[in-house]
Write a protein that holds these residues in place. Structure first.
Motif, PDB file in Angstrom:
ATOM      1  N   PRO A  61       0.677  -1.233   0.028  1.00  0.00           N
ATOM      2  CA  PRO A  61      -0.003   0.091  -0.053  1.00  0.00           C
ATOM      3  C   PRO A  61       0.921   1.104   0.150  1.00  0.00           C
ATOM      4  O   PRO A  61       0.893   2.000   0.924  1.00  0.00           O
ATOM      5  N   VAL A  62       1.429   1.686  -1.098  1.00  0.00           N
ATOM      6  CA  VAL A  62       2.259   2.794  -1.244  1.00  0.00           C
ATOM      7  C   VAL A  62       1.499   4.001  -1.503  1.00  0.00           C
ATOM      8  O   VAL A  62       1.790   5.116  -1.416  1.00  0.00           O
ATOM      9  N   SER A  63      -0.008   4.006  -1.415  1.00  0.00           N
ATOM     10  CA  SER A  63      -0.970   5.072  -1.504  1.00  0.00           C
ATOM     11  C   SER A  63      -1.812   4.811  -0.362  1.00  0.00           C
ATOM     12  O   SER A  63      -2.183   3.641  -0.163  1.00  0.00           O
ATOM     13  N   GLY A  64      -2.437   6.003  -0.064  1.00  0.00           N
ATOM     14  CA  GLY A  64      -3.617   5.661   0.794  1.00  0.00           C
ATOM     15  C   GLY A  64      -3.288   5.817   2.314  1.00  0.00           C
ATOM     16  O   GLY A  64      -2.157   6.093   2.567  1.00  0.00           O
ATOM     17  N   PRO A  65      -4.178   5.481   3.337  1.00  0.00           N
ATOM     18  CA  PRO A  65      -3.492   5.803   4.811  1.00  0.00           C
ATOM     19  C   PRO A  65      -2.583   4.757   5.233  1.00  0.00           C
ATOM     20  O   PRO A  65      -1.969   5.096   6.381  1.00  0.00           O
ATOM     21  N   GLN A  66      -2.240   3.836   4.445  1.00  0.00           N
ATOM     22  CA  GLN A  66      -1.284   3.025   5.029  1.00  0.00           C
ATOM     23  C   GLN A  66      -0.010   2.942   4.213  1.00  0.00           C
ATOM     24  O   GLN A  66       0.877   2.018   4.387  1.00  0.00           O
ATOM     25  N   ALA A  67       0.266   4.098   3.514  1.00  0.00           N
ATOM     26  CA  ALA A  67       1.322   4.266   2.803  1.00  0.00           C
ATOM     27  C   ALA A  67       2.669   4.325   3.619  1.00  0.00           C
ATOM     28  O   ALA A  67       3.663   3.940   3.076  1.00  0.00           O
ATOM     29  N   HIS A  68       2.905   4.453   4.873  1.00  0.00           N
ATOM     30  CA  HIS A  68       4.044   4.682   5.783  1.00  0.00           C
ATOM     31  C   HIS A  68       4.572   3.024   5.512  1.00  0.00           C
ATOM     32  O   HIS A  68       5.587   2.697   5.449  1.00  0.00           O
ATOM     33  N   TYR A  69       3.373   2.099   5.636  1.00  0.00           N
ATOM     34  CA  TYR A  69       3.828   0.422   5.933  1.00  0.00           C
ATOM     35  C   TYR A  69       4.341   0.259   4.453  1.00  0.00           C
ATOM     36  O   TYR A  69       5.466  -0.538   4.035  1.00  0.00           O
ATOM     37  N   GLY A  70       3.778   0.744   3.285  1.00  0.00           N
ATOM     38  CA  GLY A  70       3.871   0.386   1.908  1.00  0.00           C
ATOM     39  C   GLY A  70       5.333   0.724   1.639  1.00  0.00           C
ATOM     40  O   GLY A  70       6.016   0.203   0.835  1.00  0.00           O
ATOM     41  N   LYS A  71       5.724   2.002   1.965  1.00  0.00           N
ATOM     42  CA  LYS A  71       6.995   2.416   1.472  1.00  0.00           C
ATOM     43  C   LYS A  71       8.232   1.761   2.152  1.00  0.00           C
ATOM     44  O   LYS A  71       9.115   1.444   1.666  1.00  0.00           O
ATOM     45  N   ASP A  72       7.888   1.578   3.509  1.00  0.00           N
ATOM     46  CA  ASP A  72       8.793   0.862   4.338  1.00  0.00           C
ATOM     47  C   ASP A  72       9.244  -0.729   3.705  1.00  0.00           C
ATOM     48  O   ASP A  72      10.406  -1.040   3.402  1.00  0.00           O
ATOM     49  N   ILE A  73       8.092  -1.366   3.273  1.00  0.00           N
ATOM     50  CA  ILE A  73       8.503  -2.902   2.911  1.00  0.00           C
ATOM     51  C   ILE A  73       9.123  -2.348   1.292  1.00  0.00           C
ATOM     52  O   ILE A  73       9.936  -3.506   1.101  1.00  0.00           O
ATOM     53  N   LYS A  74       8.797  -1.704   0.609  1.00  0.00           N
ATOM     54  CA  LYS A  74       9.243  -1.462  -0.740  1.00  0.00           C
ATOM     55  C   LYS A  74      10.937  -1.198  -0.588  1.00  0.00           C
ATOM     56  O   LYS A  74      11.689  -1.731  -1.241  1.00  0.00           O
ATOM     57  N   ASN A  75      11.059  -0.311   0.385  1.00  0.00           N
ATOM     58  CA  ASN A  75      12.708  -0.153   0.883  1.00  0.00           C
ATOM     59  C   ASN A  75      13.348  -1.507   1.277  1.00  0.00           C
ATOM     60  O   ASN A  75      14.454  -1.668   0.887  1.00  0.00           O
ATOM     61  N   GLY A  76      12.477  -2.232   2.188  1.00  0.00           N
ATOM     62  CA  GLY A  76      13.432  -3.652   2.567  1.00  0.00           C
ATOM     63  C   GLY A  76      13.484  -4.507   1.303  1.00  0.00           C
ATOM     64  O   GLY A  76      14.502  -4.928   1.385  1.00  0.00           O
ATOM     65  N   ALA A  77      12.745  -4.369   0.352  1.00  0.00           N
ATOM     66  CA  ALA A  77      12.841  -5.486  -0.552  1.00  0.00           C
ATOM     67  C   ALA A  77      14.096  -4.616  -1.581  1.00  0.00           C
ATOM     68  O   ALA A  77      14.888  -5.427  -2.222  1.00  0.00           O
ATOM     69  N   GLN A  78      14.063  -3.372  -1.872  1.00  0.00           N
ATOM     70  CA  GLN A  78      14.822  -2.772  -2.592  1.00  0.00           C
ATOM     71  C   GLN A  78      16.537  -3.065  -2.195  1.00  0.00           C
ATOM     72  O   GLN A  78      17.473  -3.333  -2.936  1.00  0.00           O
ATOM     73  N   MET A  79      16.446  -2.731  -0.764  1.00  0.00           N
ATOM     74  CA  MET A  79      17.705  -3.096  -0.082  1.00  0.00           C
ATOM     75  C   MET A  79      18.199  -4.529  -0.527  1.00  0.00           C
ATOM     76  O   MET A  79      19.643  -4.623  -0.516  1.00  0.00           O
ATOM     77  N   ALA A  80      17.354  -5.350  -0.165  1.00  0.00           N
ATOM     78  CA  ALA A  80      17.980  -6.691  -0.541  1.00  0.00           C
ATOM     79  C   ALA A  80      18.415  -6.895  -1.915  1.00  0.00           C
ATOM     80  O   ALA A  80      19.341  -7.695  -2.089  1.00  0.00           O
ATOM     81  N   ILE A  81      17.827  -6.614  -3.039  1.00  0.00           N
ATOM     82  CA  ILE A  81      18.091  -6.609  -4.426  1.00  0.00           C
ATOM     83  C   ILE A  81      19.420  -6.190  -4.392  1.00  0.00           C
ATOM     84  O   ILE A  81      20.328  -6.656  -5.112  1.00  0.00           O
ATOM     85  N   ASP A  82      19.324  -4.808  -4.083  1.00  0.00           N
ATOM     86  CA  ASP A  82      20.981  -4.088  -4.181  1.00  0.00           C
ATOM     87  C   ASP A  82      22.116  -5.072  -3.417  1.00  0.00           C
ATOM     88  O   ASP A  82      23.087  -4.957  -4.205  1.00  0.00           O
ATOM     89  N   ASP A  83      21.958  -5.401  -2.202  1.00  0.00           N
ATOM     90  CA  ASP A  83      22.730  -6.280  -1.544  1.00  0.00           C
ATOM     91  C   ASP A  83      23.163  -7.529  -2.529  1.00  0.00           C
ATOM     92  O   ASP A  83      24.212  -7.965  -2.667  1.00  0.00           O
ATOM     93  N   LEU A  84      22.069  -8.263  -2.930  1.00  0.00           N
ATOM     94  CA  LEU A  84      22.395  -9.325  -3.911  1.00  0.00           C
ATOM     95  C   LEU A  84      23.067  -9.164  -4.976  1.00  0.00           C
ATOM     96  O   LEU A  84      24.186  -9.826  -5.272  1.00  0.00           O
ATOM     97  N   ASN A  85      22.914  -7.987  -5.673  1.00  0.00           N
ATOM     98  CA  ASN A  85      23.591  -7.836  -6.806  1.00  0.00           C
ATOM     99  C   ASN A  85      24.879  -6.917  -6.598  1.00  0.00           C
ATOM    100  O   ASN A  85      25.917  -7.242  -7.468  1.00  0.00           O
TER     101      ASN A  85
END
Length: 371
Positions: free
Chosen positions: A29-53
């Protein structure tokens, strides 16, 4: 949700003759009232991808490259299932997915029908793993653990005897409230009122006025911080400053301070997260330093689980020597992975073995573990 879309032989393009592209999709949920959560989990995913690469990850002796494909589910089941089907149609090889149980449960069926594994690091309704599919995995404690922990706290630590229960009628909120109510009654606590609202509501004065007349010592709310914040403000307006306020991981977030607008009643909040606090996670402290440097001021709750979810899928693929779900799912089932959050192993139904939880309160507007 993170989805690992792997292009297996004959199914996709190659970055070079030697380098295979593995697409990791994300839906939250990167939009709407739960966007704080959505942005956070997206960051976690991207961080893992960057580390793997960055470390030149290999599968089957060949170098691979991971790529994030992001979707917004807006915490809406229809939008979430549509996003899941879209990712299936793009031949994704796996998923690490979803904040909301109401989205995760129907989406898990979509991925099961596609033969694609889904790792969840946030949705806590026990129904998620009830089908026992070999495509659904959870790496965080479910509501059975969280509801029982909060009921035990109410009875044995706070030593309260009368509570009211409100839920938002979502799969998450209603499920958590039901577990709490059942466990509280087992412990001799009287539930003086059971009310419900919805996950879009902002006005709770009628419900709270009715509850106030029944003199509860605490209110348990099954729902998210977007409604808990206004509820806390309105409790203060009604003079309910001595009434404790309990809830699950949906309210256990620093953003609660913002939406509660500094209401004094926030000092009465005790909430439960699935998993250990950052300080007690095996790799939590160092990982959090790196996260904060990369995404200043954006940490909420679930990003380390979504980081671990990507790493767990990559580990299973590496052990299997393939990004083909048919090949690596048996290796995923037998995972014994040392992650940032904990050691990750699964029961037969896809639930995590030996999940932990953390109770927190708010000190000077910051979520702080109780122990």
């Amino acid at each position: 949700m993170l989805l690992i879309a792997a292009t297996v032989a004959g199914m996709g393009t190659m970055a070079t003759a030697q380098e295979q592209i593995i697409k990791i999709g994300h839906s939250g949920p990167v939009s709407g009232p739960q966007a704080h959560y959505g942005k956070d989990i997206k960051n976690g995913a991207q961080m893992a991808i960057d580390d793997l690469n960055a470390k030149g990850f290999e599968i089957g002796g060949k170098k691979v490259k991971f790529e994030l494909i992001a979707e917004d589910d807006a915490a809406d089941p229809k939008q979430g299932t549509a996003a899941s089907q879209k990712l299936c149609d793009e031949n994704v090889a796996g998923a690490v997915a979803f904040v909301n149980s109401g989205v995760a449960i129907p989406a898990a069926k979509v991925f099961h029908d596609c033969g694609i594994p889904v790792i969840n690091g946030a949705a806590t309704n026990p129904d998620l793993t009830k089908p026992g599919w070999d495509t659904t995995y959870r790496i965080i404690a479910n509501d059975n653990a969280l509801g029982a922990a909060l009921a035990n706290y109410t009875a044995n630590t706070a030593k309260l005897t009368q509570v009211a229960v409100i839920d938002d009628r979502t799969a998450y909120g209603q499920g958590l409230a039901s577990v709490y109510k059942k466990e509280a009654e087992k412990l001799g606590i009287k539930v003086v009122a059971s009310e419900f609202t919805n996950d879009k509501a902002t006005d709770f004065m009628a419900i709270l006025t009715s509850i106030k007349a029944k003199k509860p010592q605490a209110i348990f709310y099954g729902g998210m911080y977007g409604q808990a914040g206004p509820m806390l403000r309105q409790m203060a307006q009604l003079g309910m400053n001595d009434v404790k306020f309990y809830g699950g991981d949906g309210i256990c977030i620093d953003a609660l301070t913002e939406v509660a607008a500094g209401a004094k009643t926030q000092e009465n909040v005790v909430c439960a997260d699935g998993g250990a606090s950052i300080a007690k996670m095996p790799g939590g402290t160092e990982w959090k330093k790196r996260y904060d440097a990369k995404y200043p001021g954006q940490f909420q709750v679930y990003s380390p689980y979504f980081y671990d979810g990507v790493m767990l899928l990559a580990d299973a693929m590496q052990r299997a020597g393939s990004a083909d779900p048919k090949v690596y799912i048996p290796f995923l089932q037998k995972s014994n992975f040392s992650g940032v959050t904990s050691r990750l192993e699964f029961e037969k139904n896809g639930e995590m073995k030996n999940p932990s939880y953390t109770l927190s309160h708010f000190v000077n507007g910051k979520k702080t573990p109780l122990d």
